[in-house]
Design a protein around this motif. Structure first.
Motif, short mmCIF file in Angstrom:
data_model
loop_
_atom_site.label_atom_id
_atom_site.label_comp_id
_atom_site.label_asym_id
_atom_site.label_seq_id
_atom_site.Cartn_x
_atom_site.Cartn_y
_atom_site.Cartn_z
N VAL A 156 -8.53 3.31 -7.19
CA VAL A 156 -7.94 3.98 -6.01
C VAL A 156 -6.50 3.48 -5.80
O VAL A 156 -5.59 4.27 -5.55
N GLU A 157 -6.30 2.16 -5.90
CA GLU A 157 -4.95 1.60 -5.74
C GLU A 157 -4.01 2.13 -6.82
O GLU A 157 -2.87 2.52 -6.53
N GLU A 158 -4.47 2.14 -8.06
CA GLU A 158 -3.64 2.62 -9.16
C GLU A 158 -3.34 4.11 -9.01
O GLU A 158 -2.24 4.57 -9.32
N TRP A 159 -4.32 4.87 -8.54
CA TRP A 159 -4.12 6.30 -8.32
C TRP A 159 -3.06 6.52 -7.23
O TRP A 159 -2.16 7.35 -7.39
N ALA A 160 -3.14 5.74 -6.15
CA ALA A 160 -2.15 5.87 -5.07
C ALA A 160 -0.75 5.51 -5.57
O ALA A 160 0.23 6.20 -5.24
N GLU A 161 -0.65 4.45 -6.36
CA GLU A 161 0.65 4.05 -6.92
C GLU A 161 1.20 5.13 -7.83
O GLU A 161 2.40 5.45 -7.78
N ALA A 162 0.36 5.71 -8.66
CA ALA A 162 0.81 6.78 -9.56
C ALA A 162 1.26 8.00 -8.77
O ALA A 162 2.28 8.62 -9.10
N ARG A 163 0.55 8.33 -7.70
CA ARG A 163 0.94 9.48 -6.86
C ARG A 163 2.29 9.22 -6.20
O ARG A 163 3.11 10.13 -6.09
N LEU A 164 2.52 7.97 -5.76
CA LEU A 164 3.82 7.62 -5.18
C LEU A 164 4.93 7.77 -6.22
O LEU A 164 6.02 8.26 -5.91
N GLU A 165 4.66 7.33 -7.45
CA GLU A 165 5.67 7.47 -8.51
C GLU A 165 5.99 8.92 -8.78
O GLU A 165 7.15 9.29 -8.96
N VAL A 166 4.96 9.76 -8.80
CA VAL A 166 5.15 11.20 -9.03
C VAL A 166 6.02 11.78 -7.91
O VAL A 166 6.91 12.59 -8.17
N ALA A 167 5.78 11.32 -6.70
CA ALA A 167 6.53 11.84 -5.54
C ALA A 167 7.92 11.20 -5.42
O ALA A 167 8.69 11.59 -4.55
N GLY A 168 8.20 10.24 -6.29
CA GLY A 168 9.53 9.60 -6.25
C GLY A 168 9.61 8.48 -5.25
O GLY A 168 10.70 8.05 -4.88
N GLY A 169 8.47 7.99 -4.80
CA GLY A 169 8.45 6.90 -3.82
C GLY A 169 8.62 5.55 -4.47
O GLY A 169 8.94 5.45 -5.66
N PRO A 170 8.39 4.48 -3.70
CA PRO A 170 8.54 3.13 -4.23
C PRO A 170 7.58 2.88 -5.39
O PRO A 170 6.48 3.39 -5.41
N GLY A 171 7.95 2.05 -6.30
CA GLY A 171 7.05 1.76 -7.39
C GLY A 171 7.80 1.40 -8.56
O GLY A 171 7.79 1.15 -9.59
#
Length: 171
Positions: A156-171
Protein backbone atom coordinates in the motif's frame (compact mmCIF):
# COMPACT_ATOMS: atom_id res chain seq x y z
CA UNK A 1 -7.88 -25.59 -8.36
CA UNK A 2 -7.53 -22.02 -7.20
CA UNK A 3 -7.15 -21.09 -3.55
CA UNK A 4 -7.89 -17.79 -1.84
CA UNK A 5 -6.44 -16.84 1.54
CA UNK A 6 -6.43 -13.04 1.17
CA UNK A 7 -9.79 -12.86 2.88
CA UNK A 8 -12.00 -15.78 3.87
CA UNK A 9 -10.65 -19.15 2.74
CA UNK A 10 -11.92 -19.80 -0.78
CA UNK A 11 -11.52 -22.69 -3.21
CA UNK A 12 -12.63 -22.61 -6.84
CA UNK A 13 -12.08 -24.75 -9.89
CA UNK A 14 -9.84 -23.43 -12.67
CA UNK A 15 -13.06 -22.30 -14.35
CA UNK A 16 -14.14 -20.29 -11.30
CA UNK A 17 -16.84 -22.59 -9.88
CA UNK A 18 -16.86 -22.63 -6.07
CA UNK A 19 -15.65 -25.80 -4.36
CA UNK A 20 -17.18 -26.68 -1.01
CA UNK A 21 -14.68 -27.68 1.65
CA UNK A 22 -16.71 -29.33 4.41
CA UNK A 23 -16.30 -28.85 8.12
CA UNK A 24 -14.28 -26.27 10.03
CA UNK A 25 -11.38 -28.62 10.84
CA UNK A 26 -10.98 -29.60 7.18
CA UNK A 27 -10.95 -25.91 6.23
CA UNK A 28 -8.33 -25.28 8.93
CA UNK A 29 -6.27 -28.23 7.61
CA UNK A 30 -6.40 -26.69 4.14
CA UNK A 31 -5.42 -23.27 5.52
CA UNK A 32 -2.39 -24.71 7.34
CA UNK A 33 -1.28 -26.58 4.22
CA UNK A 34 -1.73 -23.41 2.14
CA UNK A 35 0.29 -21.40 4.66
CA UNK A 36 3.11 -23.91 4.10
CA UNK A 37 2.56 -24.22 0.34
CA UNK A 38 5.27 -26.29 -1.27
CA UNK A 39 6.50 -27.71 2.04
CA UNK A 40 5.44 -30.79 3.96
CA UNK A 41 3.79 -30.30 7.36
CA UNK A 42 4.31 -33.06 9.91
CA UNK A 43 1.34 -35.05 11.14
CA UNK A 44 2.13 -34.01 14.73
CA UNK A 45 2.04 -30.35 13.79
CA UNK A 46 -1.25 -30.79 11.92
CA UNK A 47 -2.81 -32.64 14.87
CA UNK A 48 -1.71 -29.81 17.14
CA UNK A 49 -3.11 -27.22 14.70
CA UNK A 50 -6.48 -28.97 14.47
CA UNK A 51 -7.05 -30.03 18.08
CA UNK A 52 -4.52 -28.22 20.26
CA UNK A 53 -4.56 -29.52 23.81
CA UNK A 54 -7.60 -31.76 23.25
CA UNK A 55 -6.71 -34.22 20.47
CA UNK A 56 -9.03 -37.13 19.73
CA UNK A 57 -8.31 -40.55 21.21
CA UNK A 58 -6.65 -41.64 17.97
CA UNK A 59 -5.11 -38.39 16.68
CA UNK A 60 -3.46 -39.83 13.57
CA UNK A 61 -6.66 -41.60 12.60
CA UNK A 62 -8.59 -38.37 13.11
CA UNK A 63 -6.07 -36.52 10.97
CA UNK A 64 -6.30 -39.13 8.23
CA UNK A 65 -10.09 -38.72 8.21
CA UNK A 66 -9.76 -34.94 7.77
CA UNK A 67 -7.14 -35.41 5.03
CA UNK A 68 -9.47 -37.83 3.26
CA UNK A 69 -12.30 -35.28 3.34
CA UNK A 70 -9.93 -32.59 2.02
CA UNK A 71 -8.75 -34.88 -0.80
CA UNK A 72 -12.37 -35.52 -1.81
CA UNK A 73 -12.99 -31.77 -1.96
CA UNK A 74 -9.86 -30.60 -3.83
CA UNK A 75 -8.58 -33.77 -5.49
CA UNK A 76 -6.44 -36.60 -4.16
CA UNK A 77 -3.50 -35.61 -6.36
CA UNK A 78 -3.19 -32.20 -4.67
CA UNK A 79 -2.77 -33.49 -1.11
CA UNK A 80 -0.01 -36.04 -0.69
CA UNK A 81 1.78 -37.75 2.15
CA UNK A 82 5.47 -38.45 2.40
CA UNK A 83 7.65 -39.26 5.41
CA UNK A 84 8.09 -35.57 6.24
CA UNK A 85 4.31 -35.06 6.40
CA UNK A 86 1.39 -33.85 4.31
CA UNK A 87 1.81 -31.42 1.46
CA UNK A 88 -0.56 -29.42 -0.74
CA UNK A 89 0.63 -29.17 -4.33
CA UNK A 90 -0.35 -25.76 -5.68
CA UNK A 91 1.72 -23.33 -7.69
CA UNK A 92 2.14 -19.68 -6.70
CA UNK A 93 -0.32 -18.81 -9.45
CA UNK A 94 -2.94 -21.14 -7.93
CA UNK A 95 -2.97 -19.25 -4.61
CA UNK A 96 -3.96 -15.58 -4.41
CA UNK A 97 -1.20 -14.94 -1.86
CA UNK A 98 1.32 -16.34 -4.33
CA UNK A 99 -0.04 -14.17 -7.15
CA UNK A 100 0.07 -11.19 -4.78
CA UNK A 101 3.76 -11.77 -3.97
CA UNK A 102 4.64 -12.23 -7.65
CA UNK A 103 2.87 -9.00 -8.64
CA UNK A 104 4.58 -7.05 -5.84
CA UNK A 105 7.98 -8.40 -6.93
CA UNK A 106 7.25 -7.51 -10.56
CA UNK A 107 6.22 -4.00 -9.50
CA UNK A 108 9.44 -3.52 -7.54
CA UNK A 109 11.46 -4.47 -10.63
CA UNK A 110 9.96 -1.58 -12.66
CA UNK A 111 11.57 1.84 -12.90
CA UNK A 112 8.40 3.30 -14.39
CA UNK A 113 6.11 4.57 -11.60
CA UNK A 114 3.02 4.07 -13.78
CA UNK A 115 3.82 0.39 -14.28
CA UNK A 116 4.67 0.02 -10.59
CA UNK A 117 1.41 1.65 -9.60
CA UNK A 118 -0.63 -0.56 -11.96
CA UNK A 119 1.01 -3.80 -10.78
CA UNK A 120 0.71 -2.87 -7.11
CA UNK A 121 -2.92 -1.91 -7.65
CA UNK A 122 -3.56 -5.26 -9.31
CA UNK A 123 -1.87 -7.02 -6.39
CA UNK A 124 -3.88 -5.11 -3.79
CA UNK A 125 -7.12 -5.85 -5.66
CA UNK A 126 -6.61 -9.54 -4.83
CA UNK A 127 -7.37 -8.83 -1.16
CA UNK A 128 -10.96 -9.59 -0.10
CA UNK A 129 -10.43 -8.94 3.62
CA UNK A 130 -7.95 -9.90 6.34
CA UNK A 131 -5.71 -12.86 5.47
CA UNK A 132 -7.24 -16.23 6.41
CA UNK A 133 -10.22 -14.27 7.77
CA UNK A 134 -12.45 -17.20 8.68
CA UNK A 135 -9.69 -19.30 10.27
CA UNK A 136 -7.52 -16.48 11.66
CA UNK A 137 -8.17 -17.43 15.28
CA UNK A 138 -6.00 -20.52 14.81
CA UNK A 139 -2.72 -19.53 16.43
CA UNK A 140 -0.77 -21.79 14.09
CA UNK A 141 -1.59 -19.39 11.24
CA UNK A 142 -0.41 -16.26 13.09
CA UNK A 143 3.06 -16.11 11.46
CA UNK A 144 1.64 -16.51 7.94
CA UNK A 145 -1.07 -13.93 8.61
CA UNK A 146 1.44 -11.47 10.05
CA UNK A 147 3.75 -11.89 7.05
CA UNK A 148 0.94 -11.39 4.53
CA UNK A 149 -0.47 -8.37 6.36
CA UNK A 150 2.99 -6.76 6.59
CA UNK A 151 3.57 -7.29 2.88
CA UNK A 152 0.14 -5.78 2.21
CA UNK A 153 0.97 -2.65 4.24
CA UNK A 154 4.30 -2.23 2.45
CA UNK A 155 2.55 -2.70 -0.91
CA UNK A 156 0.00 0.00 0.00
CA UNK A 157 2.84 2.41 0.88
CA UNK A 158 4.72 1.60 -2.33
CA UNK A 159 1.52 1.98 -4.36
CA UNK A 160 0.87 5.41 -2.81
CA UNK A 161 4.47 6.50 -3.52
CA UNK A 162 4.21 5.33 -7.13
CA UNK A 163 0.89 7.19 -7.57
CA UNK A 164 2.54 10.36 -6.20
CA UNK A 165 5.40 9.95 -8.68
CA UNK A 166 2.94 9.52 -11.54
CA UNK A 167 1.16 12.70 -10.44
CA UNK A 168 4.46 14.57 -10.23
CA UNK A 169 4.40 14.86 -6.46
CA UNK A 170 7.22 14.41 -3.96
CA UNK A 171 9.26 11.27 -4.31
Amino acid sequence: MRFGVLGPLEVTTAGGAPVRVPEAKVRLLLAVLLAHRGRAVSADRLVDALWGDTPPTRPLGGLQTKVSLLRRAVGADLVTYRPAGYQLHASADDVDAGRFAVLVARARAHDDPGARSALLGEALDLWRGPAFADVADAGVLAPAIRQLEELRLVAVEEWAEARLEVAGGPG
